[in-house]
Design a protein around this motif. Structure first.
Motif, mmCIF file in Angstrom:
data_model
loop_
_atom_site.group_PDB
_atom_site.id
_atom_site.type_symbol
_atom_site.label_atom_id
_atom_site.label_comp_id
_atom_site.label_asym_id
_atom_site.label_seq_id
_atom_site.Cartn_x
_atom_site.Cartn_y
_atom_site.Cartn_z
ATOM 1 N N MET A 1 0.641 -1.214 -0.016
ATOM 2 C CA MET A 1 -0.010 0.239 -0.277
ATOM 3 C C MET A 1 0.597 0.768 0.334
ATOM 4 S SD MET A 1 -3.191 0.718 2.868
ATOM 5 C CE MET A 1 -1.823 2.407 3.981
ATOM 6 N N GLN A 2 1.090 2.041 -1.005
ATOM 7 C CA GLN A 2 1.099 3.220 -0.364
ATOM 8 C C GLN A 2 0.366 4.696 0.331
ATOM 9 O OE1 GLN A 2 1.677 4.758 -5.220
ATOM 10 N NE2 GLN A 2 2.585 7.058 -4.273
ATOM 11 N N LEU A 3 0.809 5.107 0.913
ATOM 12 C CA LEU A 3 0.191 6.026 1.842
ATOM 13 C C LEU A 3 0.540 7.684 1.267
ATOM 14 C CD1 LEU A 3 2.129 4.474 5.008
ATOM 15 C CD2 LEU A 3 -0.923 4.878 4.370
ATOM 16 N N VAL A 4 0.037 8.536 0.866
ATOM 17 C CA VAL A 4 -0.364 9.454 0.670
ATOM 18 C C VAL A 4 -1.166 10.319 1.759
ATOM 19 C CG1 VAL A 4 -0.440 8.491 -1.983
ATOM 20 C CG2 VAL A 4 -2.711 9.372 -0.522
ATOM 21 N N GLN A 5 -0.784 12.013 2.063
ATOM 22 C CA GLN A 5 -1.667 12.560 2.499
ATOM 23 C C GLN A 5 -3.012 13.205 1.942
ATOM 24 O OE1 GLN A 5 1.145 16.341 2.913
ATOM 25 N NE2 GLN A 5 2.082 15.405 4.677
ATOM 26 N N GLN A 6 -2.737 12.919 1.052
ATOM 27 C CA GLN A 6 -4.467 13.350 0.432
ATOM 28 C C GLN A 6 -4.993 12.644 -0.754
ATOM 29 O OE1 GLN A 6 -4.564 17.358 -1.268
ATOM 30 N NE2 GLN A 6 -6.484 17.915 -1.268
ATOM 31 N N TYR A 7 -6.125 11.416 -0.925
ATOM 32 C CA TYR A 7 -6.776 11.221 -1.795
ATOM 33 C C TYR A 7 -7.548 11.339 -2.518
ATOM 34 C CZ TYR A 7 -4.906 7.250 0.779
ATOM 35 O OH TYR A 7 -3.464 6.280 1.130
ATOM 36 N N LYS A 8 -7.830 11.150 -3.986
ATOM 37 C CA LYS A 8 -8.588 12.148 -4.720
ATOM 38 C C LYS A 8 -9.838 11.334 -4.449
ATOM 39 C CE LYS A 8 -5.209 14.263 -7.195
ATOM 40 N NZ LYS A 8 -4.272 14.654 -8.271
ATOM 41 N N SER A 9 -10.910 11.853 -4.247
ATOM 42 C CA SER A 9 -12.474 10.736 -4.583
ATOM 43 C C SER A 9 -11.786 9.685 -3.477
ATOM 44 C CB SER A 9 -12.820 10.881 -5.827
ATOM 45 O OG SER A 9 -13.014 12.025 -6.543
ATOM 46 N N ILE A 10 -12.075 9.859 -2.886
ATOM 47 C CA ILE A 10 -11.772 8.498 -2.007
ATOM 48 C C ILE A 10 -12.708 7.597 -1.218
ATOM 49 C CG2 ILE A 10 -11.602 9.707 0.258
ATOM 50 C CD1 ILE A 10 -9.545 8.465 1.445
ATOM 51 N N GLU B 1 -7.914 -11.528 3.294
ATOM 52 C CA GLU B 1 -6.442 -10.996 2.376
ATOM 53 C C GLU B 1 -5.600 -10.345 3.588
ATOM 54 O OE1 GLU B 1 -4.681 -9.337 -1.408
ATOM 55 O OE2 GLU B 1 -7.217 -9.578 -1.473
ATOM 56 N N ILE B 2 -6.884 -9.385 3.901
ATOM 57 C CA ILE B 2 -5.865 -8.245 4.772
ATOM 58 C C ILE B 2 -5.494 -8.960 6.132
ATOM 59 C CG2 ILE B 2 -6.272 -6.165 6.309
ATOM 60 C CD1 ILE B 2 -8.211 -5.900 3.818
ATOM 61 N N LEU B 3 -6.275 -9.561 7.161
ATOM 62 C CA LEU B 3 -6.038 -10.494 7.892
ATOM 63 C C LEU B 3 -4.929 -11.456 7.591
ATOM 64 C CD1 LEU B 3 -8.941 -10.773 9.849
ATOM 65 C CD2 LEU B 3 -8.061 -9.252 10.693
ATOM 66 N N GLY B 4 -5.041 -12.194 6.454
ATOM 67 C CA GLY B 4 -3.715 -12.951 6.521
ATOM 68 C C GLY B 4 -2.501 -12.400 6.425
ATOM 69 N N PHE B 5 -2.371 -11.400 5.020
ATOM 70 C CA PHE B 5 -1.585 -10.187 5.335
ATOM 71 C C PHE B 5 -0.870 -9.740 6.748
ATOM 72 C CE2 PHE B 5 0.596 -6.161 4.173
ATOM 73 C CZ PHE B 5 1.950 -7.067 3.258
ATOM 74 N N LEU C 1 -9.912 -3.862 13.127
ATOM 75 C CA LEU C 1 -11.509 -4.134 11.941
ATOM 76 C C LEU C 1 -10.507 -3.376 10.377
ATOM 77 C CD1 LEU C 1 -14.359 -2.916 10.909
ATOM 78 C CD2 LEU C 1 -14.043 -1.009 11.237
ATOM 79 N N PRO C 2 -11.057 -4.403 9.295
ATOM 80 C CA PRO C 2 -10.159 -4.978 8.178
ATOM 81 C C PRO C 2 -10.827 -3.417 7.111
ATOM 82 C CG PRO C 2 -10.518 -6.529 8.007
ATOM 83 C CD PRO C 2 -11.394 -5.722 9.419
ATOM 84 N N VAL C 3 -10.428 -2.374 6.608
ATOM 85 C CA VAL C 3 -10.720 -1.405 5.533
ATOM 86 C C VAL C 3 -9.979 -1.099 4.764
ATOM 87 C CG1 VAL C 3 -11.176 1.614 5.935
ATOM 88 C CG2 VAL C 3 -11.268 0.384 8.099
ATOM 89 N N VAL C 4 -10.739 -1.041 3.366
ATOM 90 C CA VAL C 4 -10.439 -0.848 2.394
ATOM 91 C C VAL C 4 -10.502 0.810 2.062
ATOM 92 C CG1 VAL C 4 -11.021 -0.989 -0.088
ATOM 93 C CG2 VAL C 4 -10.865 -3.318 1.630
ATOM 94 N N LEU C 5 -9.429 0.923 1.242
ATOM 95 C CA LEU C 5 -9.335 2.822 -0.051
ATOM 96 C C LEU C 5 -8.792 2.352 -0.850
ATOM 97 C CD1 LEU C 5 -6.938 3.691 3.169
ATOM 98 C CD2 LEU C 5 -8.680 4.406 3.560
ATOM 99 N N ARG C 6 -10.193 3.293 -1.284
ATOM 100 C CA ARG C 6 -10.362 3.282 -2.851
ATOM 101 C C ARG C 6 -9.899 5.175 -3.386
ATOM 102 N NH1 ARG C 6 -13.638 -0.796 -1.747
ATOM 103 N NH2 ARG C 6 -13.053 -2.741 -2.502
ATOM 104 N N LEU D 1 -5.511 -1.876 8.289
ATOM 105 C CA LEU D 1 -6.031 -2.614 9.483
ATOM 106 C C LEU D 1 -6.815 -2.005 10.815
ATOM 107 C CD1 LEU D 1 -7.145 -5.401 10.219
ATOM 108 C CD2 LEU D 1 -4.830 -6.209 10.933
ATOM 109 N N CYS D 2 -7.413 -1.552 11.791
ATOM 110 C CA CYS D 2 -7.371 -0.825 12.461
ATOM 111 C C CYS D 2 -8.426 -1.408 14.165
ATOM 112 C CB CYS D 2 -8.938 0.750 12.193
ATOM 113 S SG CYS D 2 -8.706 0.955 10.838
ATOM 114 N N ARG D 3 -8.083 -0.260 14.580
ATOM 115 C CA ARG D 3 -9.271 -1.217 15.834
ATOM 116 C C ARG D 3 -10.421 -0.855 16.072
ATOM 117 N NH1 ARG D 3 -6.099 -3.931 19.804
ATOM 118 N NH2 ARG D 3 -8.414 -4.166 20.843
ATOM 119 N N SER D 4 -10.198 0.998 15.190
ATOM 120 C CA SER D 4 -11.675 1.859 15.193
ATOM 121 C C SER D 4 -10.972 2.195 14.675
ATOM 122 C CB SER D 4 -12.483 1.960 16.553
ATOM 123 O OG SER D 4 -11.318 3.314 16.822
#
Length: 85
Positions: free
Chosen positions: A1-10, A22-26, A38-43, A52-55
């Motif tokens: 995953m690439q982290l960026v400071q600002q996502y466009k149309s997130i 997949e996320i939990l396995g990784f 809590l696995p969260v997806v950013l598109r 992967l978050c606690r909240s």
């Protein structure tokens, strides 16, 4: 995953069952600890990934992508979630 400071149309959403597996396995988290996360997806047009978050809380508003110690920015919570334990 690439982290960026600002996502466009997130798009921020809970992972589907297949994505969550997949996320939990990784992550390498043991089976007994998985229910605490809590696995969260950013598109986005600027890149996609997962966290992967606690909240998680998503807020609309503000100009500072990193956040500041001041509560002067107008923000409104648009989504909040945590694992159902």
């Amino acid at each position: 995953m690439q982290l960026v400071q600002q996502y466009k149309s997130i798009e921020l959403c809970s992972a589907s069952k297949a994505e969550a597996e997949e996320i939990l396995g990784f992550s390498g988290i043991s089976a007994s600890g998985r229910e605490l996360h809590l696995p969260v997806v950013l598109r986005s047009r600027s890149g996609s990934g997962f966290v992967l978050c606690r909240s998680v809380t998503a807020a609309r508003g503000g100009e500072d992508p990193v956040g500041s110690g001041f509560d002067s920015e107008d923000r409104s919570v648009i989504w909040s979630s945590r694992p159902q334990t």
